[in-house]
Scaffold this motif. Structure first.
Motif, short mmCIF file in Angstrom:
data_model
loop_
_atom_site.label_atom_id
_atom_site.label_comp_id
_atom_site.label_asym_id
_atom_site.label_seq_id
_atom_site.Cartn_x
_atom_site.Cartn_y
_atom_site.Cartn_z
N ASP A 258 23.72 20.72 -13.63
CA ASP A 258 24.34 21.78 -12.91
C ASP A 258 23.14 22.34 -12.13
O ASP A 258 23.46 23.08 -11.15
CB ASP A 258 24.77 23.03 -13.79
N SER A 259 22.02 22.01 -12.13
CA SER A 259 20.83 22.53 -11.35
C SER A 259 20.53 21.84 -10.09
O SER A 259 19.93 22.39 -9.19
CB SER A 259 19.47 22.38 -12.38
N TYR A 260 21.30 20.90 -9.90
CA TYR A 260 21.39 20.00 -8.54
C TYR A 260 22.59 20.66 -7.70
O TYR A 260 23.67 20.62 -8.38
CB TYR A 260 21.34 18.76 -8.94
N PRO A 261 22.50 20.69 -6.45
CA PRO A 261 23.63 20.78 -5.63
C PRO A 261 24.55 19.53 -5.58
O PRO A 261 24.07 18.51 -5.78
CB PRO A 261 22.92 20.99 -4.18
N GLY A 262 25.69 19.89 -5.14
CA GLY A 262 26.82 18.77 -4.83
C GLY A 262 27.38 18.11 -6.27
O GLY A 262 28.20 17.12 -6.04
N GLU A 263 27.50 18.82 -7.40
CA GLU A 263 28.29 18.52 -8.41
C GLU A 263 27.88 17.13 -8.89
O GLU A 263 28.50 16.12 -8.84
CB GLU A 263 29.57 18.64 -8.26
N ARG A 264 26.52 17.06 -9.53
CA ARG A 264 26.11 15.89 -10.07
C ARG A 264 26.94 15.77 -11.69
O ARG A 264 26.73 16.56 -12.24
CB ARG A 264 24.53 15.60 -10.22
N ILE A 265 27.40 14.71 -11.85
CA ILE A 265 28.19 14.52 -13.00
C ILE A 265 27.78 13.47 -14.14
O ILE A 265 26.97 12.59 -13.80
CB ILE A 265 29.79 14.23 -12.77
N GLY A 266 28.29 13.96 -15.38
CA GLY A 266 28.03 13.06 -16.21
C GLY A 266 29.35 12.29 -17.00
O GLY A 266 30.32 13.12 -17.23
N VAL A 267 29.40 11.12 -17.08
CA VAL A 267 30.59 10.45 -17.70
C VAL A 267 30.31 9.78 -19.18
O VAL A 267 29.47 8.94 -19.09
CB VAL A 267 31.09 9.41 -16.67
N VAL B 158 21.46 9.91 -6.28
CA VAL B 158 22.56 9.44 -7.20
C VAL B 158 23.33 10.92 -7.51
O VAL B 158 23.01 11.94 -7.73
CB VAL B 158 22.11 8.85 -8.34
N ASP B 159 24.79 10.41 -7.56
CA ASP B 159 25.86 11.53 -7.76
C ASP B 159 26.03 11.71 -9.18
O ASP B 159 26.83 12.71 -9.43
CB ASP B 159 26.89 11.44 -6.85
N GLY B 160 25.66 10.96 -10.11
CA GLY B 160 25.77 11.02 -11.45
C GLY B 160 25.46 9.96 -12.48
O GLY B 160 24.78 8.76 -11.77
N PHE B 161 25.79 10.16 -13.58
CA PHE B 161 25.69 9.08 -14.68
C PHE B 161 26.57 8.72 -15.43
O PHE B 161 27.35 9.60 -16.11
CB PHE B 161 24.48 9.68 -15.48
N ARG B 162 26.73 7.42 -15.69
CA ARG B 162 27.53 6.98 -16.69
C ARG B 162 26.88 6.79 -17.80
O ARG B 162 25.64 6.23 -17.89
CB ARG B 162 28.30 5.59 -16.16
N LEU C 201 27.23 6.38 -8.83
CA LEU C 201 26.80 6.92 -10.32
C LEU C 201 25.95 5.55 -10.70
O LEU C 201 26.14 4.52 -10.31
CB LEU C 201 28.17 6.98 -11.13
N VAL C 202 24.94 5.82 -11.54
CA VAL C 202 24.33 4.89 -12.28
C VAL C 202 24.44 4.86 -13.73
O VAL C 202 24.69 5.90 -14.26
CB VAL C 202 22.76 5.03 -11.82
N ASP C 203 24.14 3.86 -14.28
CA ASP C 203 24.48 3.68 -15.71
C ASP C 203 22.98 4.45 -16.48
O ASP C 203 21.85 4.18 -15.97
CB ASP C 203 24.32 2.35 -16.25
N LEU C 204 23.14 5.25 -17.37
CA LEU C 204 22.21 5.71 -18.33
C LEU C 204 22.21 5.03 -19.70
O LEU C 204 23.21 5.10 -20.19
CB LEU C 204 22.07 7.12 -18.48
N VAL C 205 21.41 4.65 -20.33
CA VAL C 205 21.38 3.86 -21.54
C VAL C 205 20.44 4.73 -22.73
O VAL C 205 19.00 4.10 -22.90
CB VAL C 205 20.92 2.44 -21.52
N PRO C 206 21.20 5.53 -22.92
CA PRO C 206 20.15 6.47 -24.02
C PRO C 206 20.29 6.06 -25.49
O PRO C 206 19.50 6.82 -26.19
CB PRO C 206 20.50 8.00 -23.76
#
Length: 568
Positions: free
Chosen positions: A254-263, A202-206, A97-102
């Protein structure tokens, strides 16, 4: 857990790259340093790695002031290094997972650089919150909002002719101007960023400051000085409009395979408010700050567990649990006195249903470093409050990996470290604890191994409290052939806990007296056991004699590693 639901019971380990491992000897941790230590995380038994920001940044706030969301800062390496890190992690069975700073960017972001030249009311300024000041000459901030890093939340910008002009909003440092999420260009830019990183594996974003993106219409006065945990009646936290943003993001993820998540890093006023961020069409997880901030007191702990599980169950999301991160005092110090309480809190946390978050170095039992020289501190709030606040550097001191003197393997021998390490950390290094029964590192390894092998841990949302002494939090997880019990003594006196004549004591956070049917649980101690009615699970290592304290039964590194890497 099935691949599509991997995150529901995952143990996710936060890496603060600047302080994790330094590969080139400049005193600052980097991506290749993280790569070199990934086997440590595999052997620890975690499921995923969350990387704090490594993007291009002037580092005014430890990388949370992002100048380019698609580029790797040379301080940390190259884009090729980032892709190699992700590939190496996947090869070891670790998701990333990588950080996202919005909520805000750096003031060096190209958008903000162009904003002053645009002048008042320009499209360039509308991507941020620019407002005319109050007072006869606009010399006063537009409202009474305060920055979480001290002082007003507004800084006055210059007009194109150089004269004092409008003010811009920054809920954090002046170098971190807040985006205006009412501007559709901002939403589209972050959609593009969300598409950029999954393509690179990457598998998701914090999501940093997930509760702060949307401000109340008109930016009304608050009426009092706001603090981080002051989440009631604020016009800039937890506004209902943020949920439209996350519904949009969920469709994209949800449009990506492998269950990319948001935290979501979302500070909700109550667990129910926090649960709004993880409704079925929004993000996947939200940090449980109600648990992190809970005192070590039995009634309070039981209430936060019950309230958290109920709130998340209502929206079909897993609860999350955490004790430390890069913004708070390490729980080995915060829950003092002594290390026993932190170890007990960890076993209690890892027995709860849902997902757990670990912060780098807690598996070594690292305490907060409270005596850093003022000149070494980098927390912007320390400067803006004259040292009254902004002490987050104490949990960001570089990790000790091996050796008997600084930098303890953080970087090349004799090299510097970005913050000074204590002279007594040699015994806390990963090498010093490796394979040592009863060490904190081996306790973590021993606790994480059963979470992989035992369905009664992690998954689901079931929990049945067991009767007993009011000072003890005792509960049962699982059903049928898979049952596990946990008891943690959060009181001030020893308590006898019945485990049954045929019960199997799996793990204890500190030495306990065990006569085969009962355990005398000292204060600040937790145990896991399988009751007699459940089938015996193979212990992670050969059991010690009944007279031996259970802490000595902690598996060695080799027995933990024999379980193999986590599933892909």
């Amino acid at each position: 857990m099935a691949d599509g639901q991997w995150w529901r019971d995952a143990v996710i380990y936060q890496v603060h790259p600047r302080s994790f491992a330094d590969s080139n000897g400049d005193g600052v941790g980097d991506l290749n340093g993280v790569r070199s230590r990934l086997p440590h995380l595999r052997d620890l038994g975690v499921d995923a790695v969350w990387l704090s920001p490594f993007y291009v940044s002037p580092q005014a706030d430890g990388g949370y002031d992002v100048a380019d969301y698609r580029a790797v800062d040379p301080l940390f390496g190259t884009p090729a290094d980032a892709e190699a890190l992700i590939a190496d992690a996947h090869a070891l069975g670790l998701r990333v997972l990588v950080d996202l700073v919005p909520n805000h960017s750096s003031d060096r972001h190209d958008w903000f650089r162009r904003a002053p030249a645009g002048g008042p009311g320009s499209p360039a300024r509308d991507r941020y919150h620019f407002r005319p000041g109050r007072g006869a000459r606009g010399e006063l901030p537009p409202n009474d909002w305060h920055s979480l890093f001290g002082g007003p939340a507004w800084t006055r910008a210059a007009d194109p002719d150089g004269s004092p002009g409008d003010w811009y909003l920054h809920l954090f440092a002046p170098e971190q101007p807040d985006f205006n999420w009412a501007n559709p260009e901002v939403a589209e830019e972050f959609r593009a960023i969300l598409r950029f990183w999954p393509v690179r594996g990457v598998d998701g974003f914090r999501v940093d400051v997930a509760h702060g993106l949307v401000k109340a219409e008109g930016l009304p006065d608050h009426g009092r000085s706001a603090r981080l945990l002051d989440l009631t009646s604020t016009p800039f936290w937890d506004q209902d409009g943020v949920h439209e943003v996350y519904r949009d993001w969920r469709r994209l993820l949800d449009s990506y395979p492998g269950e990319r998540i948001g935290v979501a890093e979302a500070w909700g006023r109550t667990p129910v408010r926090t649960a709004n961020y993880v409704r079925p069409d929004e993000l996947h997880q939200a940090f449980n700050f109600h648990h992190l901030t809970c005192s070590w007191e039995p009634a309070a702990l039981r209430a936060v567990v019950d309230d958290s599980l109920a709130a998340m169950r209502a929206v079909g999301a897993p609860a999350t649990w955490l004790l430390s991160n890069h913004d708070v005092v390490r729980h080995a110090t915060r829950l003092a006195p002594g290390a026993d309480r932190a170890r007990a809190a960890t076993l209690l946390m890892l027995a709860l249903p849902g997902s757990a978050y670990l912060y780098q170095g807690e598996e070594l039992g690292l305490p907060e470093v409270v005596d850093l020289p003022d000149a070494s501190r980098r927390d912007p709030a320390f400067r803006r409050t004259g040292g009254r606040d902004g002490h987050r550097d104490g949990c960001r001191v570089p990790l000790p990996w091996h050796g008997d003197r600084p930098p303890y393997g953080f970087g090349p021998a004799g090299g510097p470290s970005r913050l000074p390490q204590p002279d007594d950390w040699a015994e806390l290094s990963a090498a010093a604890q490796d394979g040592v029964p009863g060490s904190t590192l081996e306790l973590y390894r021993a606790a994480l191994a059963p979470r992989r092998a035992h369905p009664a841990l992690g998954g689901g949302d079931d929990l049945v409290w067991l009767p007993g002494d009011d000072a003890v939090l005792a509960f049962e997880r699982g059903a049928g052939d898979e049952v596990l019990r946990c008891a943690a003594n959060a009181g001030g006196h020893p308590v006898e806990v019945e485990v049954g004549p045929a019960g199997e004591l799996l793990l204890s956070s500190a030495p306990v007296d065990h006569d085969g049917a009962h355990v005398v649980l000292p204060p600040d101690t937790a145990i896991w056991w399988i009751p007699a009615r459940a089938p015996r699970a193979a212990p992670a290592s050969a059991p010690a004699p009944a007279s031996t304290p259970m802490a000595a039964q902690t598996p060695t590194r080799s027995s933990t590693s024999a379980l193999g890497p986590p599933p892909p």
